[in-house]
Design a protein around this motif. Structure first.
Motif, PDB file in Angstrom:
ATOM      1  N   GLU A  37       0.827  -1.211   0.000  1.00  0.00           N
ATOM      2  CA  GLU A  37       0.000   0.000   0.000  1.00  0.00           C
ATOM      3  C   GLU A  37       0.860   1.260   0.000  1.00  0.00           C
ATOM      4  O   GLU A  37       0.592   2.211  -0.756  1.00  0.00           O
ATOM      5  N   GLU A  38       1.907   1.269   0.823  1.00  0.00           N
ATOM      6  CA  GLU A  38       2.804   2.426   0.870  1.00  0.00           C
ATOM      7  C   GLU A  38       3.496   2.641  -0.476  1.00  0.00           C
ATOM      8  O   GLU A  38       3.602   3.774  -0.968  1.00  0.00           O
ATOM      9  N   ILE A  39       3.970   1.554  -1.056  1.00  0.00           N
ATOM     10  CA  ILE A  39       4.657   1.639  -2.338  1.00  0.00           C
ATOM     11  C   ILE A  39       3.725   2.213  -3.409  1.00  0.00           C
ATOM     12  O   ILE A  39       4.083   3.145  -4.153  1.00  0.00           O
ATOM     13  N   LYS A  40       2.528   1.669  -3.482  1.00  0.00           N
ATOM     14  CA  LYS A  40       1.592   2.087  -4.535  1.00  0.00           C
ATOM     15  C   LYS A  40       1.124   3.524  -4.336  1.00  0.00           C
ATOM     16  O   LYS A  40       0.896   4.253  -5.308  1.00  0.00           O
ATOM     17  N   ASP A  41       0.975   3.943  -3.092  1.00  0.00           N
ATOM     18  CA  ASP A  41       0.581   5.329  -2.829  1.00  0.00           C
ATOM     19  C   ASP A  41       1.609   6.307  -3.393  1.00  0.00           C
ATOM     20  O   ASP A  41       1.252   7.342  -3.983  1.00  0.00           O
ATOM     21  N   ILE A  42       2.892   5.982  -3.221  1.00  0.00           N
ATOM     22  CA  ILE A  42       3.946   6.868  -3.726  1.00  0.00           C
ATOM     23  C   ILE A  42       4.094   6.723  -5.237  1.00  0.00           C
ATOM     24  O   ILE A  42       4.261   7.715  -5.960  1.00  0.00           O
ATOM     25  N   ALA A  43       3.998   5.486  -5.733  1.00  0.00           N
ATOM     26  CA  ALA A  43       4.142   5.254  -7.169  1.00  0.00           C
ATOM     27  C   ALA A  43       3.034   5.927  -7.973  1.00  0.00           C
ATOM     28  O   ALA A  43       3.233   6.250  -9.158  1.00  0.00           O
ATOM     29  N   ASP A  44       1.891   6.174  -7.342  1.00  0.00           N
ATOM     30  CA  ASP A  44       0.788   6.867  -8.031  1.00  0.00           C
ATOM     31  C   ASP A  44       1.171   8.276  -8.464  1.00  0.00           C
ATOM     32  O   ASP A  44       0.503   8.877  -9.317  1.00  0.00           O
ATOM     33  N   TYR A  45       2.235   8.814  -7.876  1.00  0.00           N
ATOM     34  CA  TYR A  45       2.705  10.148  -8.252  1.00  0.00           C
ATOM     35  C   TYR A  45       3.606  10.099  -9.488  1.00  0.00           C
ATOM     36  O   TYR A  45       4.168  11.121  -9.888  1.00  0.00           O
ATOM     37  N   GLY A  46       3.753   8.922 -10.074  1.00  0.00           N
ATOM     38  CA  GLY A  46       4.501   8.813 -11.317  1.00  0.00           C
ATOM     39  C   GLY A  46       5.945   8.390 -11.173  1.00  0.00           C
ATOM     40  O   GLY A  46       6.714   8.503 -12.132  1.00  0.00           O
ATOM     41  N   VAL A  47       6.338   7.900  -9.995  1.00  0.00           N
ATOM     42  CA  VAL A  47       7.709   7.436  -9.802  1.00  0.00           C
ATOM     43  C   VAL A  47       7.747   5.911  -9.870  1.00  0.00           C
ATOM     44  O   VAL A  47       6.711   5.244  -9.804  1.00  0.00           O
ATOM     45  N   THR A  48       8.938   5.360  -9.999  1.00  0.00           N
ATOM     46  CA  THR A  48       9.087   3.910 -10.083  1.00  0.00           C
ATOM     47  C   THR A  48       8.918   3.261  -8.716  1.00  0.00           C
ATOM     48  O   THR A  48       9.011   3.928  -7.675  1.00  0.00           O
ATOM     49  N   TYR A  49       8.679   1.959  -8.726  1.00  0.00           N
ATOM     50  CA  TYR A  49       8.609   1.209  -7.471  1.00  0.00           C
ATOM     51  C   TYR A  49       9.946   1.286  -6.728  1.00  0.00           C
ATOM     52  O   TYR A  49       9.976   1.333  -5.502  1.00  0.00           O
TER      53      TYR A  49
END
Length: 296
Positions: A37-49
């Motif tokens: 969940e934490e990873i996907k929340d940040i990745a939603d801003y357009g950055v890589t995993y």
């Protein structure tokens, strides 16, 4: 060395020590604290995993990579080159993974089974990367789904595994092997299997002192080798065999894998290196040698 270079070298050494201390605490105590969940929340801003994973990790370390100059430099010099998202399929397609099936069995104090990495659990995935400036950058990998890997446990403690780290750090020694090959350390037979598949390898002699591990391998793993006839198992102390058996065997290539990691490998590596002079026409290789040399 002039004073400016000395200062620079001292700074790099301090940074190396800081990064290793942070990573050691993470890997030994909280390698699975990052969640999807934490990873996907940040990745939603357009950055890589990878970036999301690294951002969470550096924040957990108390580093401010936005407003603090030294922390930002540490991130750019180390963490941005450290974390790698790995693909499950790449490793499940490895010949050993595809062709060797591991049962769950016990012999003596040894247990053969599958262990697993949780999604986004961090682990060492390759040798330490050393830069021209002397920076030593650990290589940390993660999967975004569960990953199962073969393991041998001794008295309930993981002792030998076949993970992406073993696969990556043995590639060169597999590629270089030819003729009559000797390897110290059996483990789950990954190196023996990969080398046995090569047309230019005539034989593989495997030296190991642990009878339980040898029995597990002979009963459950070796029969699955297509070229099992190439493999010869020798129960012996590696250093005694290096003194007597190795010079007599006229081996073309010798690979040593006797240690669990760098911490217990340095002394064993240096001890085994001394026996090279007994076989001047033989090529030698050592597991995680690049990482060990960072400490010498």
């Amino acid at each position: 060395m002039d004073r400016s270079n000395q200062v620079s070298s001292d700074k790099v050494n301090r940074e190396n020590a800081k990064v290793f201390a942070l990573l050691s605490h993470y890997l030994n105590n909280a390698s699975d604290f990052i969640n999807a969940e934490e990873i996907k929340d940040i990745a939603d801003y357009g950055v890589t995993y990878e970036y999301a994973f690294t951002a969470i990790l550096t924040a957990a370390f108390g580093l401010d990579i936005v407003d603090h100059t030294e922390d930002k430099e540490l991130f750019n010099n180390y963490f941005s080159k450290m974390v790698h998202r790995l693909e499950v399929g790449e490793y499940y397609n490895n010949p050993y993974y595809k062709n060797i099936k591991i049962p769950t069995v016990n012999i003596g104090n040894s247990e053969l089974k599958y262990e697993k990495y949780k999604p986004f659990e961090g682990f060492v995935c390759d040798d330490i990367l050393r830069t021209p400036e002397g920076r030593q950058i650990p290589q940390i990998g993660f999967f975004d789904t569960e990953f199962r890997y073969p393991a041998v446990l001794e008295n309930g403690r993981i002792w030998m595994t076949i993970t992406p780290n073993e696969i990556e750090t043995m590639k060169e020694a597999v590629d270089r092997a030819s003729g009559n090959v000797l390897t110290y350390g059996l483990g789950l037979g990954y190196y023996a299997y990969m080398v046995s598949e090569k047309d230019d390898v005539a034989s593989i002699t495997v030296v190991d002192s642990n009878q339980d591990v040898i029995d597990l391998f002979k009963k459950y793993i070796l029969p699955q080798f297509k070229y099992a006839h190439k493999v010869k198992l020798v129960k012996a102390d590696a250093f005694e065999y290096a003194q007597t058996g190795m010079p007599q065997g006229k081996f073309d290539f010798v690979f040593t894998d006797l240690w669990h990691d760098v911490s217990d490998g340095i002394d064993l590596y240096l001890k085994m290196k001394k026996f090279e002079k007994l076989c001047p026409d033989t090529a030698f290789a050592y597991w995680i040698e690049k990482s060990i040399l960072c400490y010498l």
